[in-house]
Design an enzyme around this catalytic site. Structure first.
Site, PDB file in Angstrom:
ATOM      1  N   GLU A 230      39.442  31.118  38.491  1.00 23.71           N
ATOM      2  CA  GLU A 230      38.421  32.068  38.967  1.00 23.71           C
ATOM      3  C   GLU A 230      38.771  33.522  38.639  1.00 23.71           C
ATOM      4  OE1 GLU A 230      36.599  31.044  42.720  1.00 23.71           O
ATOM      5  OE2 GLU A 230      35.903  33.090  42.964  1.00 23.71           O
ATOM      6  N   ARG A 234      34.031  31.491  36.759  1.00 25.51           N
ATOM      7  CA  ARG A 234      33.937  30.667  37.983  1.00 25.51           C
ATOM      8  C   ARG A 234      33.309  31.441  39.137  1.00 25.51           C
ATOM      9  NH1 ARG A 234      38.158  26.067  40.203  1.00 25.51           N
ATOM     10  NH2 ARG A 234      36.835  25.407  41.920  1.00 25.51           N
ATOM     11  N   HIS A 260      26.115  25.955  56.173  1.00 24.28           N
ATOM     12  CA  HIS A 260      26.542  26.713  54.991  1.00 24.28           C
ATOM     13  C   HIS A 260      25.402  26.762  53.965  1.00 24.28           C
ATOM     14  CE1 HIS A 260      29.047  28.356  51.875  1.00 24.28           C
ATOM     15  NE2 HIS A 260      28.803  27.330  51.082  1.00 24.28           N
TER      16      HIS A 260
END
Ligand code: GLY
Length: 350
Positions: A230, A234, A260
């Protein structure tokens, strides 16, 4: 059966295997001398089906809640593995949603400095996101996912059949992540196909659902392969998540029950509005998404004003000083990252 490979540094780091039936898992487990299965109690039926088809060295049920997603549960899992005789050649197979795969994956990563692990995600959210890409971990001192690692599972076994007992609200929560994935990469007009499937309540057509899950898994596998740690691409997977984490934070403070996926759905709309306000997206994108969300049964608003979300956004664990990498949407299938402060972002939206 369809297989997608997560290729990292030119090597197969993990596999995402889609199958119509849970029975297809048994031949995959034959490769391991000992398989230990940890499962979410809510999907005991899936664990039982697996146990009926494969010899297991041990089985353990866990309770899954954000509160139980902690080091104490990881310690319990490690004690169980030790007592049950799990060695470096054993496989820990986790059956459940993202909390189960995060807990078990993290335990597998630290037990004896790391044993092999694999996932059978039983929620749509875990099938399209949490169980792919190797992020595992636990909450710590009130911070979500503060302790964790990135290490790839041997494989993730995806089967729409196991979603049949998933409550509708949890299904919709996963649907928000499914749509998010196709907003990032709309190869084959997957976004439009997903909206049609969800709005026409065609979810009883397991074929369509399985194909869309595999398409989303393929997008995620490609992104993780190109940027496992990341550092760049990402981050695209966080579309809507900066706002979503702030919404979830405010909901916790207010004692409101917001999933969520519901927070992500609203977060994506806010990101689309911000993209329009910053001139990155054409006018009308946010309204189009809002109409799609309504058709799919996803929420389009939350009871917090934007001002209150600003403070929560600066606490995001991905914030760097005052600035945050906001993932913005230029069009369906096209995202961009802009580093701006939470205050600047909300000011654009007020
Ligand atoms: N859930 C976002 C990621 O795996 O990077």
């Amino acid at each position: 059966m369809e297989e997608i490979q997560v290729i990292i540094g030119g090597k197969t780091a993990s596999r995402v295997i889609s199958a119509e039936s849970i029975e297809a898992l048994a031949p995959l487990l034959e490769a391991y001398p000992k398989v230990f299965l940890v499962y979410d109690r809510n999907v005991a039926w899936v664990a039982k089906e697996i146990a009926a088809g494969s010899p297991l060295a041990g089985m353990k049920a866990i309770d899954t809640s954000e509160k139980a997603k902690d080091l104490a549960t990881v310690q319990d899992l490690c004690s169980w593995l030790l007592e049950a005789g799990a060695d470096r050649k054993s496989l820990l197979l986790a059956v459940g949603g993202g909390i189960t795969t995060d807990l078990a994956g993290f335990a597998a990563c630290i037990y004896r400095r790391g044993i092999r692990f694999a996932f059978v995600p039983t929620t749509l959210l875990a099938q399209v996101d949490a169980a792919i890409g190797g992020k595992t971990g636990v909450n710590f001192l009130d911070f979500k996912n503060m302790l964790g690692v990135i290490r790839q599972p041997d494989f993730t076994f995806e089967c729409a059949q196991v979603l049949q007992t998933l409550p509708h609200r949890d299904f919709l929560s996963g649907a928000a992540e499914l749509l998010k994935t196709f907003l990032i990469d709309n190869t084959g007009n997957a976004y439009e196909k997903a909206v049609t499937m969800l709005s026409e309540a065609e979810v009883s057509a397991p074929d369509t659902l399985q194909k869309l899950i595999a398409a989303a898994a393929s997008v995620k596998a490609g992104i993780v392969g190109r940027d496992e740690q990341e550092n760049g691409e990402r981050r695209h997977l966080n579309l809507g998540h900066t706002f979503a984490h702030a919404i979830e934070h405010e909901a916790r403070q207010a004692g409101l029950d917001i999933t969520h996926g519901e927070a992500v759905a609203v977060g994506i709309l806010l990101a689309a509005r911000l993209s329009e306000a910053m001139g990155l997206a054409s006018k009308g994108l946010a309204a189009r998404l809002e109409a799609d969300w309504t058709a799919c049964g996803l929420p389009t608003s939350v009871p917090f004003d934007l001002g209150t979300l600003t403070a929560a956004m600066t606490k995001d664990k991905k914030a760097e000083g005052d600035t945050i990498h906001f993932v913005l949407l230029s069009s369906i299938g096209q995202v961009e990252i802009r580093k701006i402060s939470a205050a600047e972002a909300t000011a654009q939206l007020l």
